[in-house]
Design a protein around this motif. Sequence first.
Motif, PDB file in Angstrom:
ATOM      1  N   LEU A   8       0.835  -1.200   0.000  1.00 60.42           N
ATOM      2  CA  LEU A   8       0.000   0.000   0.000  1.00 60.42           C
ATOM      3  C   LEU A   8       0.874   1.255   0.000  1.00 60.42           C
ATOM      4  O   LEU A   8       0.639   2.195  -0.769  1.00 60.42           O
ATOM      5  CB  LEU A   8      -0.907  -0.015   1.233  1.00 60.42           C
ATOM      6  N   THR A   9       1.916   1.247   0.851  1.00 64.46           N
ATOM      7  CA  THR A   9       2.846   2.379   0.910  1.00 64.46           C
ATOM      8  C   THR A   9       3.489   2.610  -0.452  1.00 64.46           C
ATOM      9  O   THR A   9       3.579   3.748  -0.926  1.00 64.46           O
ATOM     10  CB  THR A   9       3.946   2.118   1.961  1.00 64.46           C
ATOM     11  N   LYS A  10       3.946   1.523  -1.067  1.00 63.87           N
ATOM     12  CA  LYS A  10       4.596   1.626  -2.375  1.00 63.87           C
ATOM     13  C   LYS A  10       3.651   2.232  -3.406  1.00 63.87           C
ATOM     14  O   LYS A  10       4.034   3.099  -4.188  1.00 63.87           O
ATOM     15  CB  LYS A  10       5.050   0.238  -2.841  1.00 63.87           C
ATOM     16  N   GLY A  11       2.381   1.808  -3.377  1.00 65.39           N
ATOM     17  CA  GLY A  11       1.400   2.358  -4.310  1.00 65.39           C
ATOM     18  C   GLY A  11       1.176   3.840  -4.089  1.00 65.39           C
ATOM     19  O   GLY A  11       1.077   4.619  -5.043  1.00 65.39           O
ATOM     20  N   TYR A  12       1.114   4.253  -2.820  1.00 63.11           N
ATOM     21  CA  TYR A  12       0.928   5.672  -2.506  1.00 63.11           C
ATOM     22  C   TYR A  12       2.102   6.504  -3.015  1.00 63.11           C
ATOM     23  O   TYR A  12       1.925   7.579  -3.583  1.00 63.11           O
ATOM     24  CB  TYR A  12       0.786   5.872  -0.996  1.00 63.11           C
ATOM     25  N   GLN A  65      13.359   5.045  -1.533  1.00 64.21           N
ATOM     26  CA  GLN A  65      14.630   4.316  -1.608  1.00 64.21           C
ATOM     27  C   GLN A  65      14.528   2.982  -0.868  1.00 64.21           C
ATOM     28  O   GLN A  65      14.996   1.939  -1.351  1.00 64.21           O
ATOM     29  CB  GLN A  65      15.748   5.160  -0.988  1.00 64.21           C
ATOM     30  N   GLY A  66      13.921   3.010   0.312  1.00 67.65           N
ATOM     31  CA  GLY A  66      13.789   1.793   1.104  1.00 67.65           C
ATOM     32  C   GLY A  66      12.934   0.739   0.433  1.00 67.65           C
ATOM     33  O   GLY A  66      13.250  -0.457   0.466  1.00 67.65           O
ATOM     34  N   LEU A  67      11.825   1.178  -0.188  1.00 66.94           N
ATOM     35  CA  LEU A  67      10.951   0.243  -0.886  1.00 66.94           C
ATOM     36  C   LEU A  67      11.639  -0.343  -2.113  1.00 66.94           C
ATOM     37  O   LEU A  67      11.486  -1.521  -2.431  1.00 66.94           O
ATOM     38  CB  LEU A  67       9.646   0.948  -1.288  1.00 66.94           C
ATOM     39  N   THR A  68      12.407   0.500  -2.807  1.00 71.15           N
ATOM     40  CA  THR A  68      13.122   0.037  -4.008  1.00 71.15           C
ATOM     41  C   THR A  68      14.199  -0.977  -3.658  1.00 71.15           C
ATOM     42  O   THR A  68      14.358  -2.005  -4.338  1.00 71.15           O
ATOM     43  CB  THR A  68      13.757   1.226  -4.744  1.00 71.15           C
ATOM     44  N   ASN A  69      14.933  -0.701  -2.569  1.00 71.69           N
ATOM     45  CA  ASN A  69      16.081  -1.548  -2.211  1.00 71.69           C
ATOM     46  C   ASN A  69      15.769  -2.584  -1.142  1.00 71.69           C
ATOM     47  O   ASN A  69      16.657  -3.320  -0.710  1.00 71.69           O
ATOM     48  CB  ASN A  69      17.244  -0.663  -1.744  1.00 71.69           C
ATOM     49  N   ASP A 105      15.154  -2.178   2.035  1.00 72.12           N
ATOM     50  CA  ASP A 105      15.896  -1.945   3.271  1.00 72.12           C
ATOM     51  C   ASP A 105      15.292  -0.744   3.987  1.00 72.12           C
ATOM     52  O   ASP A 105      14.163  -0.350   3.686  1.00 72.12           O
ATOM     53  CB  ASP A 105      17.394  -1.738   2.992  1.00 72.12           C
ATOM     54  N   THR A 106      16.008  -0.156   4.925  1.00 73.60           N
ATOM     55  CA  THR A 106      15.466   0.967   5.694  1.00 73.60           C
ATOM     56  C   THR A 106      15.530   2.284   4.940  1.00 73.60           C
ATOM     57  O   THR A 106      14.998   3.292   5.407  1.00 73.60           O
ATOM     58  CB  THR A 106      16.233   1.131   7.026  1.00 73.60           C
ATOM     59  N   GLY A 107      16.206   2.310   3.786  1.00 75.22           N
ATOM     60  CA  GLY A 107      16.312   3.544   3.013  1.00 75.22           C
ATOM     61  C   GLY A 107      17.257   4.566   3.608  1.00 75.22           C
ATOM     62  O   GLY A 107      17.350   5.692   3.124  1.00 75.22           O
ATOM     63  N   ARG A 108      17.988   4.175   4.655  1.00 73.01           N
ATOM     64  CA  ARG A 108      18.822   5.140   5.377  1.00 73.01           C
ATOM     65  C   ARG A 108      20.047   5.568   4.579  1.00 73.01           C
ATOM     66  O   ARG A 108      20.387   6.755   4.547  1.00 73.01           O
ATOM     67  CB  ARG A 108      19.263   4.549   6.716  1.00 73.01           C
ATOM     68  N   TYR A 109      20.711   4.622   3.934  1.00 72.55           N
ATOM     69  CA  TYR A 109      21.960   4.928   3.229  1.00 72.55           C
ATOM     70  C   TYR A 109      21.712   4.996   1.722  1.00 72.55           C
ATOM     71  O   TYR A 109      21.180   4.062   1.128  1.00 72.55           O
ATOM     72  CB  TYR A 109      23.031   3.897   3.563  1.00 72.55           C
ATOM     73  N   VAL A 110      22.107   6.102   1.124  1.00 70.15           N
ATOM     74  CA  VAL A 110      21.830   6.366  -0.286  1.00 70.15           C
ATOM     75  C   VAL A 110      23.137   6.386  -1.072  1.00 70.15           C
ATOM     76  O   VAL A 110      24.090   7.085  -0.690  1.00 70.15           O
ATOM     77  CB  VAL A 110      21.112   7.724  -0.452  1.00 70.15           C
ATOM     78  N   ASP A 111      23.171   5.639  -2.165  1.00 75.90           N
ATOM     79  CA  ASP A 111      24.329   5.659  -3.067  1.00 75.90           C
ATOM     80  C   ASP A 111      24.169   6.855  -4.002  1.00 75.90           C
ATOM     81  O   ASP A 111      23.435   6.797  -4.979  1.00 75.90           O
ATOM     82  CB  ASP A 111      24.394   4.347  -3.854  1.00 75.90           C
ATOM     83  N   ILE A 112      24.856   7.932  -3.676  1.00 75.97           N
ATOM     84  CA  ILE A 112      24.709   9.177  -4.430  1.00 75.97           C
ATOM     85  C   ILE A 112      25.074   8.995  -5.901  1.00 75.97           C
ATOM     86  O   ILE A 112      24.458   9.568  -6.793  1.00 75.97           O
ATOM     87  CB  ILE A 112      25.594  10.291  -3.800  1.00 75.97           C
ATOM     88  N   ASN A 113      26.070   8.175  -6.154  1.00 81.98           N
ATOM     89  CA  ASN A 113      26.541   7.993  -7.540  1.00 81.98           C
ATOM     90  C   ASN A 113      25.492   7.342  -8.436  1.00 81.98           C
ATOM     91  O   ASN A 113      25.546   7.479  -9.653  1.00 81.98           O
ATOM     92  CB  ASN A 113      27.826   7.158  -7.553  1.00 81.98           C
ATOM     93  N   ASN A 114      24.566   6.624  -7.839  1.00 85.05           N
ATOM     94  CA  ASN A 114      23.530   5.966  -8.627  1.00 85.05           C
ATOM     95  C   ASN A 114      22.255   6.800  -8.757  1.00 85.05           C
ATOM     96  O   ASN A 114      21.275   6.355  -9.353  1.00 85.05           O
ATOM     97  CB  ASN A 114      23.169   4.598  -8.021  1.00 85.05           C
ATOM     98  N   LEU A 115      22.269   8.012  -8.174  1.00 85.61           N
ATOM     99  CA  LEU A 115      21.100   8.878  -8.263  1.00 85.61           C
ATOM    100  C   LEU A 115      21.103   9.648  -9.577  1.00 85.61           C
ATOM    101  O   LEU A 115      22.156  10.006 -10.102  1.00 85.61           O
ATOM    102  CB  LEU A 115      21.075   9.878  -7.105  1.00 85.61           C
ATOM    103  N   SER A 116      19.911   9.920 -10.068  1.00 84.39           N
ATOM    104  CA  SER A 116      19.794  10.773 -11.253  1.00 84.39           C
ATOM    105  C   SER A 116      20.096  12.212 -10.863  1.00 84.39           C
ATOM    106  O   SER A 116      20.105  12.576  -9.677  1.00 84.39           O
ATOM    107  CB  SER A 116      18.374  10.691 -11.816  1.00 84.39           C
ATOM    108  N   LYS A 117      20.342  13.036 -11.863  1.00 83.07           N
ATOM    109  CA  LYS A 117      20.585  14.464 -11.614  1.00 83.07           C
ATOM    110  C   LYS A 117      19.380  15.081 -10.891  1.00 83.07           C
ATOM    111  O   LYS A 117      19.533  15.873  -9.960  1.00 83.07           O
ATOM    112  CB  LYS A 117      20.812  15.178 -12.948  1.00 83.07           C
ATOM    113  N   ALA A 118      18.188  14.662 -11.314  1.00 90.06           N
ATOM    114  CA  ALA A 118      16.969  15.205 -10.710  1.00 90.06           C
ATOM    115  C   ALA A 118      16.904  14.885  -9.226  1.00 90.06           C
ATOM    116  O   ALA A 118      16.551  15.737  -8.400  1.00 90.06           O
ATOM    117  CB  ALA A 118      15.735  14.649 -11.424  1.00 90.06           C
ATOM    118  N   ASP A 119      17.259  13.642  -8.859  1.00 96.79           N
ATOM    119  CA  ASP A 119      17.192  13.250  -7.454  1.00 96.79           C
ATOM    120  C   ASP A 119      18.258  13.965  -6.626  1.00 96.79           C
ATOM    121  O   ASP A 119      18.022  14.333  -5.474  1.00 96.79           O
ATOM    122  CB  ASP A 119      17.339  11.736  -7.320  1.00 96.79           C
ATOM    123  N   ARG A 120      19.446  14.153  -7.198  1.00 91.87           N
ATOM    124  CA  ARG A 120      20.482  14.886  -6.457  1.00 91.87           C
ATOM    125  C   ARG A 120      20.051  16.328  -6.204  1.00 91.87           C
ATOM    126  O   ARG A 120      20.253  16.873  -5.127  1.00 91.87           O
ATOM    127  CB  ARG A 120      21.811  14.850  -7.226  1.00 91.87           C
TER     128      ARG A 120
END
Length: 638
Positions: A320-324, A590-594, A596-611
């Motif tokens: 449900l969270t993911k859908g929202y 991020q947590g739903l995608t990976n 996990d808890t979404g706490r640690y983000v791999d900046i290098n894998n982020l799009s320009k928009a997300d950065r």
Amino acid sequence: MKNTIAERILDFLKGYPPFNLIPKITLLEIAKNVEIHYFEKDQIIFSQNDNPHEHFYMVYEGAVRLYRFAEDKKHVLDICDEGDLFGLRPLIMKENYLMGAAANEETILYSIPINIFNDIILNFPKVSQFLIASFATNTRDPFSEKHKGKLFANIEAIKKVENNFIEAQSAKYTRNPITCPPSISVQEAAIIMTKNVINSIVVTKNKIPIGIITDKDMRTKIGTGLFKITDKAASIMTQPVITFPENITVAEAQIARLKHKVSHLCITKDGTNTSELVGILSEHDLNLIQGNNPLLLIKEIKLAKDAETLKYIRSKAAELTKGYIEQEIPIYFVTKVISEINTAITKRAIELSIKEIGRKPPVAYSWFAVGSQGRKEQLLMTDQDNALVFENVEEEQYESVKSYFLNLATKVTEKLNIVGFDYCPANIMASNPKWCSSIDEWKQQFKEWIKDPIPEKILLSIIFFDFELIYGNQELYDEMAKSVLKYIRKNQIFLSFLGKVTLDNPPPLGFFKQFLVEQDGENKDNFDIKSRAIRPLVDAARIFSLYHGLQINNTIARYEKLMEVEPQNKDLFESCSNSFKILLQFRTSQGLTNNDTGRYVDINNLSKADRLKLKSCFNPIKNVQEALKLRFKTSQIS
């Protein structure tokens, strides 16, 4: 014949926000009007206090430094690289440049005329939303009344997008519902319902809904003999009805039903209960639209017989969270819904545990959630943080009473662990004898924390200042909350120490606006979004709320209340609230995608928009921390 230069410009623009939010045909028209400029290293593009140009800029190749002179010193504010926009805000604000811009190396820029972009702002609300967020990096008060008056001509439309649920799916309701006047008998109303095979009938007067009769009313009011079938329909109808306008969304309907605990919503022409009825939206209608409905999940939770069933239901809540999140439904709504589900799961775990013990609690008690669940911000399956308080008892009863509650807490935390909420690594759980105590012991504990605020104690105690009643006695909760606020009123220096500990947390960005990442360990080179970005905003909201004696835990609700009690700082708190929403939604995604808890983000894998989205949230952190320093004189704390 194709304009190949415009096509190439379009291909570049569409890769970066906000141009990636604009349809291709519209973007091509923009591309046709773009000019290309070359600048040598250190060449000035515009100077501080210059009149604004007729266009703003985007970096195609190279880099641009933004700087400002203050007290005869030059301060580099930012380095813009490929895809970054600059020089737009002064054009919209119709004011001179607040900073200068110069090529940091050989640079090629696209210049975009403001006159063609104004229509884009008006016609594409998502573009407006992006710009509102990104302006937080360029001005202290991006949401101030001064800015709101000039920022966008269509500001009301933007606010509507931001605050309502227009991104959510529209709810399909039953048009031309069956109605009856209040003067007919209950029997006549029942005959109409039976004839039309419906489970509810709206009672109207001059086409305006004044009440509703459902199958439940027939069972509980007529079947039990409280009323007769010859009584008037008005005597058993539920009133007033809950009304909404015709464009109600699924999200709005769900939260209305959660809030008002009703099974039917009346749809009227203008959304009020004084205008003509045009439809009815029932629980069945919503179930057909969205089977994974929070009310259904809560019903399933109440009927669950074991922790394994609760675990299955919580997995559906994750879906449900993911859908929202995918539907871009506002994060404040999402936190409310998921918090209700988490609360229901904890309540059921307590009920099942009491049943397992075989006897009821010996005295009144309250089960608290602390930390993120206490703030109603626990969207992902993180670890559990909880505590228990029971009423004072005679000394000879104390050990047996405490033993019962420790046994209960152990069983509850075991069930929550099965559901997926890991045991707290720091053992901040009600199953720990230290956090399962009488009301007097809890009061004394808070008193010690507040009167003797050494750093070690503060770091331990912070989590307990976000406690929320989940199950049990409301009076115990109120007594504890009031005593905490009372101690803080008498010991305001505690807030200075709390602020000092909060400000010791490193900022999100380095001098040249690069993300500060972890230097070692398993999360090396990753960005800790919880500690470096979310926590500073949570901490600031908590400190200012405690300062004003606000018995509010949720971070967004705290900032909204602070806007009322400190109108002079409304813009600051509003920017913090908006940044927190963006960060919480980002972490959840991020947590739903990976998984996990979404706490640690791999900046290098982020799009320009997300950065850019992340960076846009960091200036309010800096500003609110400056406000903490000034208000609570943290520099004087050694």
